[in-house]
Design a protein around this motif. Structure first.
Motif, PDB file in Angstrom:
ATOM      1  N   LEU A  50       0.516  -1.338  -0.088  1.00 57.86           N
ATOM      2  CA  LEU A  50      -0.430   0.331   0.135  1.00 57.86           C
ATOM      3  C   LEU A  50       0.836   1.214   0.393  1.00 57.86           C
ATOM      4  O   LEU A  50       0.047   2.837  -0.015  1.00 57.86           O
ATOM      5  N   SER A  51       2.506   0.881   0.303  1.00 59.28           N
ATOM      6  CA  SER A  51       2.966   2.101   0.444  1.00 59.28           C
ATOM      7  C   SER A  51       3.100   2.348  -0.798  1.00 59.28           C
ATOM      8  O   SER A  51       4.467   3.732  -0.765  1.00 59.28           O
ATOM      9  N   ILE A  52       3.078   1.836  -2.117  1.00 57.54           N
ATOM     10  CA  ILE A  52       4.066   2.293  -3.636  1.00 57.54           C
ATOM     11  C   ILE A  52       4.553   3.545  -3.566  1.00 57.54           C
ATOM     12  O   ILE A  52       5.484   3.805  -4.234  1.00 57.54           O
ATOM     13  N   THR A  53       3.152   3.934  -3.800  1.00 54.62           N
ATOM     14  CA  THR A  53       3.239   5.243  -4.510  1.00 54.62           C
ATOM     15  C   THR A  53       3.398   5.729  -3.579  1.00 54.62           C
ATOM     16  O   THR A  53       4.326   7.405  -3.584  1.00 54.62           O
ATOM     17  N   PHE A  54       4.131   6.244  -2.315  1.00 52.39           N
ATOM     18  CA  PHE A  54       4.221   6.741  -1.088  1.00 52.39           C
ATOM     19  C   PHE A  54       6.054   6.573  -1.150  1.00 52.39           C
ATOM     20  O   PHE A  54       6.908   7.653  -0.867  1.00 52.39           O
ATOM     21  N   VAL A  55       6.630   5.891  -1.698  1.00 49.97           N
ATOM     22  CA  VAL A  55       7.720   5.406  -1.605  1.00 49.97           C
ATOM     23  C   VAL A  55       8.031   5.777  -3.537  1.00 49.97           C
ATOM     24  O   VAL A  55       9.520   6.976  -3.247  1.00 49.97           O
ATOM     25  N   ALA A  56       6.973   6.231  -4.214  1.00 51.84           N
ATOM     26  CA  ALA A  56       6.831   6.622  -5.233  1.00 51.84           C
ATOM     27  C   ALA A  56       8.042   8.187  -4.994  1.00 51.84           C
ATOM     28  O   ALA A  56       8.855   9.088  -5.313  1.00 51.84           O
ATOM     29  N   SER A  66       9.974  -4.662  -5.757  1.00 50.28           N
ATOM     30  CA  SER A  66       8.784  -2.962  -6.055  1.00 50.28           C
ATOM     31  C   SER A  66       8.979  -1.699  -5.889  1.00 50.28           C
ATOM     32  O   SER A  66       8.668  -0.457  -6.502  1.00 50.28           O
ATOM     33  N   ALA A  67       9.737  -0.973  -4.806  1.00 49.65           N
ATOM     34  CA  ALA A  67      10.488  -0.299  -4.458  1.00 49.65           C
ATOM     35  C   ALA A  67      11.531   0.803  -5.665  1.00 49.65           C
ATOM     36  O   ALA A  67      11.603   1.520  -5.752  1.00 49.65           O
ATOM     37  N   LEU A  68      11.691  -0.384  -6.598  1.00 47.59           N
ATOM     38  CA  LEU A  68      12.922  -0.576  -7.316  1.00 47.59           C
ATOM     39  C   LEU A  68      11.505   0.417  -8.889  1.00 47.59           C
ATOM     40  O   LEU A  68      11.571   0.940  -9.449  1.00 47.59           O
ATOM     41  N   MET A  69      10.551  -0.077  -8.781  1.00 42.09           N
ATOM     42  CA  MET A  69       9.608   0.078  -9.970  1.00 42.09           C
ATOM     43  C   MET A  69       9.240   1.210  -9.711  1.00 42.09           C
ATOM     44  O   MET A  69       8.448   2.223 -10.112  1.00 42.09           O
TER      45      MET A  69
END
Length: 317
Positions: A61-67, A210-213
Motif C-alpha cells: 500500500l506504500s508503493i506510491t508514497f515510496v515513489a 517493488s521499490a525499484l519500480m
C-alpha cells in the motif's frame, strides 16, 4: 485452441480500443494517442511492482508514497544544484531503503504485509509533509525534462522505458532462480522453505523490486510534471492493485504474468482516456473502474472454484 486469460484480456484490450475509436470523437487523434502513451508507463511500471508483491500473497500500500518520497529527494537534490545522475542515485537509495523497511518487517519480523505497508505509507507520507511542508518542489534542469517529455523517432521515451522495464521484469520473474522462487513462495511458502529456498530472502527482494519500480515511475513522473510533492502518483495506489488483478495476477499468490499487467494497464488507460473525452466526471470513472475490478474478482473466484471442482471429480475414487 484454448486461449489463456492473459490473451483473452489482450482481445478485450483490442476490442475496447476499437469501440472507443469508433464511438468516441477524437480518441484516435494523434494528440490523444500520444498523450496516452506518455501517461501509460507511470501506472504500468507501478503495477509491475505491485504484481511481484501480490505473487507472494502480499500487498504494498506504500508503493506510491515510496515513489513520492524518492521523487522529493531527487527534486531537492536537483534544486540544490546537484548533478542529475547524483540526484537519481539519491532517489534510488531512498526508494530501496523504503523497500528494505517493508521487506524487513514482512519477511524477517513476520508482520502482515497489509499492516506493514499501511504503516509505512503513513510514515513516508509524514516524512514528505515534514520536509516539504505540503508544498511542491520544482525548478529542475531542462535536460531532466527530456526523460518524461521527449520521444525517439516519434515514440515517447516513457513508453520505451516501460517496454525495457517490462522485458526486464519478465526475464527476472521467468528466467531466474529468484523469479521461480517468487512463484513457489506464493503457491506454497511452507513447501518452498522445506525445499531449501530461503523464503525470507525471496520476499525481501520482492519488496526491493517493488521499490525499484516506484523509483523508475518517480523519475518519469517528476520529469513529466517538473515537480514533486506528497501526492505524486497517489491516484495510482489502488489502480496498480486493480491493474495487477485485472491482468490475471492471483490475489492469493502464485500466479501472474507480465503480459497480463501490460494489457491491464492498457485497458485502464483506454477507459480513462475515452471516458474523459466523453466528459464523464472523474468520480464516475473511478466508480466504473471499481465495478470492473469487482467483476474481475468475481469471475476469477468462480473460475477457481470450477477448476477445483473439476480437479476433485477427476480424482479416482
Amino acid at each position: 485452441m484454448k486461449l489463456s486469460k492473459e490473451w483473452i484480456l489482450g482481445l478485450v484490450f483490442l476490442g475496447l480500443f476499437a469501440v472507443m475509436a469508433v464511438f468516441v470523437p477524437g480518441f484516435i487523434d494523434p494528440y490523444n494517442l500520444n498523450s496516452m502513451l506518455f501517461q501509460l508507463p507511470e501506472l504500468g511500471i507501478l503495477s509491475l511492482g505491485m504484481m511481484a508483491v501480490i505473487l507472494t500473497a502480499g500487498i504494498d500500500l506504500s508503493i506510491t508514497f515510496v515513489a513520492a518520497l524518492s521523487g522529493v529527494a531527487m527534486a531537492y537534490c536537483m534544486v540544490e544544484g546537484m548533478p542529475i545522475y547524483a540526484a537519481l542515485a539519491v532517489g534510488l537509495v531512498v526508494a530501496l531503503l523504503c523497500g528494505l523497511i517493508n521487506g524487513f518487517f514482512v519477511s524477517i519480523v513476520g508482520v502482515s504485509p497489509i499492516l506493514v505497508t499501511l504503516g509505512t505509507m503513513t510514515l513516508f507520507k509524514g516524512i514528505i509533509l515534514l520536509v516539504t511542508k505540503g508544498n511542491s518542489v520544482s525548478g529542475f534542469p531542462d535536460s531532466y525534462s527530456v526523460i518524461g517529455n521527449n520521444d525517439i523517432l516519434g515514440i515517447p521515451l516513457p513508453i520505451i522505458i516501460f517496454g525495457v522495464v517490462a522485458l526486464a521484469a519478465w526475464y527476472m520473474l521467468n528466467k531466474t532462480v529468484w523469479g521461480r522462487s517468487v512463484y513457489m513462495a506464493g503457491n506454497n511458502p511452507v513447501a518452498t522453505l522445506f525445499s531449501g529456498i530461503n523464503t525470507k530472502r525471496v520476499i525481501m527482494y520482492v519488496y526491493l523490486f517493488s521499490a525499484l519500480m516506484a523509483f523508475i515511475a518517480a523519475v518519469i513522473m517528476t520529469s513529466r510534471y517538473n515537480s514533486a510533492k506528497v501526492d505524486l502518483g497517489s491516484s495510482y495506489q489502488l489502480q496498480s492493485i486493480a491493474v495487477a488483478v485485472l491482468g490475471g495476477t492471483s490475489i492469493s499468490g502464485g500466479y501472474g504474468k507480465v503480459i497480463g499487467v501490460i494489457f491491464g494497464a492498457g485497458i485502464f488507460q483506454i477507459l480513462s482516456s475515452g471516458l474523459n473525452l466523453l466528459g464523464v466526471p472523474g468520480m464516475v470513472i473511478n466508480i466504473l473502474i471499481g465495478v470492473v475490478l469487482i467483476a474481475v474478482l468475481i469471475v476469477n473466484y468462480f473460475s477457481a472454484k470450477r477448476g477445483q471442482k473439476k480437479l476433485k471429480t477427476a480424482k479416482p475414487a
